[in-house]
Design a protein around this motif. Structure first.
Motif, PDB file in Angstrom:
ATOM      1  N   SER A   2       0.823  -1.099  -0.082  1.00 50.60           N
ATOM      2  CA  SER A   2      -0.132  -0.054   0.034  1.00 50.60           C
ATOM      3  C   SER A   2       0.851   1.219   0.144  1.00 50.60           C
ATOM      4  N   ASP A   3       1.889   1.161   0.573  1.00 50.95           N
ATOM      5  CA  ASP A   3       2.858   2.349   0.578  1.00 50.95           C
ATOM      6  C   ASP A   3       3.377   2.477  -0.761  1.00 50.95           C
ATOM      7  N   ALA A   4       3.577   1.470  -1.831  1.00 45.10           N
ATOM      8  CA  ALA A   4       4.125   1.776  -2.981  1.00 45.10           C
ATOM      9  C   ALA A   4       2.982   2.446  -3.829  1.00 45.10           C
ATOM     10  N   LEU A   5       1.726   1.913  -3.381  1.00 42.42           N
ATOM     11  CA  LEU A   5       0.327   2.502  -4.279  1.00 42.42           C
ATOM     12  C   LEU A   5       0.177   3.879  -3.626  1.00 42.42           C
ATOM     13  N   ASN A   6       0.604   4.118  -2.539  1.00 37.37           N
ATOM     14  CA  ASN A   6       0.154   5.581  -2.282  1.00 37.37           C
ATOM     15  C   ASN A   6       1.353   6.614  -2.820  1.00 37.37           C
ATOM     16  N   ARG A   7       2.553   6.099  -2.787  1.00 40.61           N
ATOM     17  CA  ARG A   7       3.420   6.875  -3.571  1.00 40.61           C
ATOM     18  C   ARG A   7       3.041   7.049  -4.987  1.00 40.61           C
ATOM     19  N   LEU A   8       2.803   6.005  -5.641  1.00 39.37           N
ATOM     20  CA  LEU A   8       2.538   6.223  -7.235  1.00 39.37           C
ATOM     21  C   LEU A   8       1.281   7.208  -7.361  1.00 39.37           C
ATOM     22  N   ALA A   9       0.214   6.981  -6.366  1.00 42.46           N
ATOM     23  CA  ALA A   9      -1.042   7.778  -6.699  1.00 42.46           C
ATOM     24  C   ALA A   9      -0.676   9.146  -6.351  1.00 42.46           C
ATOM     25  N   THR A  10       0.054   9.506  -5.454  1.00 44.96           N
ATOM     26  CA  THR A  10       0.398  10.899  -5.152  1.00 44.96           C
ATOM     27  C   THR A  10       1.412  11.812  -6.341  1.00 44.96           C
ATOM     28  N   TRP A  11       2.289  10.921  -7.090  1.00 50.03           N
ATOM     29  CA  TRP A  11       3.188  11.330  -7.860  1.00 50.03           C
ATOM     30  C   TRP A  11       2.368  11.591  -9.161  1.00 50.03           C
ATOM     31  N   VAL A  12       1.310  10.720  -9.331  1.00 48.49           N
ATOM     32  CA  VAL A  12       0.881  10.499 -10.916  1.00 48.49           C
ATOM     33  C   VAL A  12      -0.630  11.308 -10.780  1.00 48.49           C
ATOM     34  N   ALA A  13      -1.374  11.897  -9.653  1.00 48.96           N
ATOM     35  CA  ALA A  13      -2.439  12.421  -9.643  1.00 48.96           C
ATOM     36  C   ALA A  13      -2.388  13.736 -10.312  1.00 48.96           C
ATOM     37  N   PRO A  14      -1.371  14.685  -9.816  1.00 48.04           N
ATOM     38  CA  PRO A  14      -1.339  15.883 -10.622  1.00 48.04           C
ATOM     39  C   PRO A  14      -1.363  15.863 -12.480  1.00 48.04           C
ATOM     40  N   LEU A  15      -0.653  14.649 -12.747  1.00 48.50           N
ATOM     41  CA  LEU A  15      -0.211  14.505 -14.058  1.00 48.50           C
ATOM     42  C   LEU A  15      -1.650  13.978 -14.773  1.00 48.50           C
ATOM     43  N   LEU A  16      -2.306  13.209 -14.227  1.00 44.54           N
ATOM     44  CA  LEU A  16      -3.670  12.755 -14.694  1.00 44.54           C
ATOM     45  C   LEU A  16      -4.760  13.779 -14.989  1.00 44.54           C
ATOM     46  N   VAL A  17      -4.629  14.830 -13.969  1.00 48.03           N
ATOM     47  CA  VAL A  17      -5.679  15.910 -14.169  1.00 48.03           C
ATOM     48  C   VAL A  17      -5.504  16.461 -15.622  1.00 48.03           C
ATOM     49  N   ALA A  18      -4.356  16.721 -16.084  1.00 46.37           N
ATOM     50  CA  ALA A  18      -3.994  17.425 -17.173  1.00 46.37           C
ATOM     51  C   ALA A  18      -4.538  16.605 -18.685  1.00 46.37           C
ATOM     52  N   LEU A  19      -4.753  15.317 -18.215  1.00 53.07           N
ATOM     53  CA  LEU A  19      -5.466  14.724 -19.390  1.00 53.07           C
ATOM     54  C   LEU A  19      -6.598  14.695 -19.790  1.00 53.07           C
ATOM     55  N   SER A  20      -7.343  14.625 -20.837  1.00 52.09           N
ATOM     56  CA  SER A  20      -8.605  14.651 -20.926  1.00 52.09           C
ATOM     57  C   SER A  20      -9.421  13.250 -20.553  1.00 52.09           C
ATOM     58  N   PRO A  21     -10.615  13.185 -20.172  1.00 57.37           N
ATOM     59  CA  PRO A  21     -10.975  11.891 -19.654  1.00 57.37           C
ATOM     60  C   PRO A  21     -11.000  10.827 -20.611  1.00 57.37           C
ATOM     61  N   GLU A  22     -11.005  10.911 -21.982  1.00 55.69           N
ATOM     62  CA  GLU A  22     -10.776   9.841 -22.977  1.00 55.69           C
ATOM     63  C   GLU A  22      -9.383   9.233 -22.681  1.00 55.69           C
ATOM     64  N   ARG A  23      -8.267  10.178 -22.583  1.00 54.89           N
ATOM     65  CA  ARG A  23      -6.934   9.743 -22.573  1.00 54.89           C
ATOM     66  C   ARG A  23      -6.787   9.145 -21.093  1.00 54.89           C
ATOM     67  N   ARG A  24      -7.332   9.608 -20.264  1.00 54.71           N
ATOM     68  CA  ARG A  24      -7.171   8.977 -18.962  1.00 54.71           C
ATOM     69  C   ARG A  24      -7.650   7.639 -18.806  1.00 54.71           C
ATOM     70  N   ARG A  25      -8.842   7.318 -19.538  1.00 53.59           N
ATOM     71  CA  ARG A  25      -9.290   6.013 -19.682  1.00 53.59           C
ATOM     72  C   ARG A  25      -8.695   4.850 -20.357  1.00 53.59           C
ATOM     73  N   ALA A  26      -8.206   5.747 -21.417  1.00 52.85           N
ATOM     74  CA  ALA A  26      -7.096   4.819 -22.256  1.00 52.85           C
ATOM     75  C   ALA A  26      -5.964   4.231 -21.421  1.00 52.85           C
ATOM     76  N   ALA A  27      -5.374   5.126 -20.664  1.00 49.09           N
ATOM     77  CA  ALA A  27      -4.414   5.107 -19.886  1.00 49.09           C
ATOM     78  C   ALA A  27      -4.569   4.021 -18.877  1.00 49.09           C
ATOM     79  N   MET A  28      -5.872   4.193 -18.046  1.00 47.24           N
ATOM     80  CA  MET A  28      -6.127   3.022 -17.208  1.00 47.24           C
ATOM     81  C   MET A  28      -6.552   1.703 -17.728  1.00 47.24           C
ATOM     82  N   VAL A  29      -7.036   1.807 -18.929  1.00 46.24           N
ATOM     83  CA  VAL A  29      -7.493   0.268 -19.895  1.00 46.24           C
ATOM     84  C   VAL A  29      -5.951  -0.256 -19.910  1.00 46.24           C
ATOM     85  N   GLN A  30      -4.847   0.223 -20.229  1.00 43.29           N
ATOM     86  CA  GLN A  30      -3.447  -0.132 -20.300  1.00 43.29           C
ATOM     87  C   GLN A  30      -3.028  -0.547 -19.066  1.00 43.29           C
ATOM     88  N   VAL A  31      -3.008   0.055 -18.009  1.00 46.38           N
ATOM     89  CA  VAL A  31      -2.669  -0.295 -16.635  1.00 46.38           C
ATOM     90  C   VAL A  31      -3.515  -1.664 -16.268  1.00 46.38           C
TER      91      VAL A  31
END
Length: 154
Positions: A2-31
């Motif tokens: 959970s520590d690794a997940l929290n670290r990744l979530a805090t790092w990536v959250a500001p980056l994902l806000v800049a993407l459109s919902p369609e691009r975010r969904r495409a990234a989440m499908v790939q993840v």
């Protein structure tokens, strides 16, 4: 984990806000696809997310003549049972249906009946075998996937 997940979530959250919902969904499908493949390969190798091997099965009191022994969770790791779901805000993998009971018992090392369909069946403490998890290699791969989607959108 959970520590690794929290670290990744805090790092990536500001980056994902800049993407459109369609691009975010495409990234989440790939993840989600990557995580399903990664967990499936780890289950096939009989390894916990921390790299330790699963505790072996207990020896049976009697063996049926001519029976074939398979690896544990051979069917649980298929795409039919290991389901992925992705939205613009999240990516999840889960084990669904009737298989979820078996997976939950082994994931957390719970007590359960050997044959849950029979009321007088023997109850056993199962060893903890983590089927779904997050490794350090997964953290790097997810970072690469998200960075690729972020830089491709620019």
């Amino acid at each position: 984990m959970s520590d690794a997940l929290n670290r990744l979530a805090t790092w990536v959250a500001p980056l994902l806000v800049a993407l459109s919902p369609e691009r975010r969904r495409a990234a989440m499908v790939q993840v989600a696809t990557y995580m399903r493949r990664s967990n499936s390969q780890r289950i096939a190798a009989q390894l916990n997310p921390d790299g330790t091997p699963y505790e072996p099965r207990k020896p049976r009191l009697r063996k049926k003549k001519g029976s074939i022994r398979r690896k544990m969770f051979e069917k649980l790791r298929t795409a039919k049972h290991l389901r992925k779901q992705a939205t613009a805000n999240s990516a999840t993998i889960s084990i669904g249906g009737r298989s979820a009971r078996i997976a939950r018992v082994h994931q957390y090392g719970l007590r359960d009946k050997v044959d849950w369909r029979r009321p007088n069946s023997l109850e056993v403490q199962y060893a903890r075998r983590e089927l779904l998890g997050f490794t350090s290699a997964d953290e790097g791969a997810i970072t690469d996937i998200l960075l690729h989607h972020f830089t491709a959108g620019r």
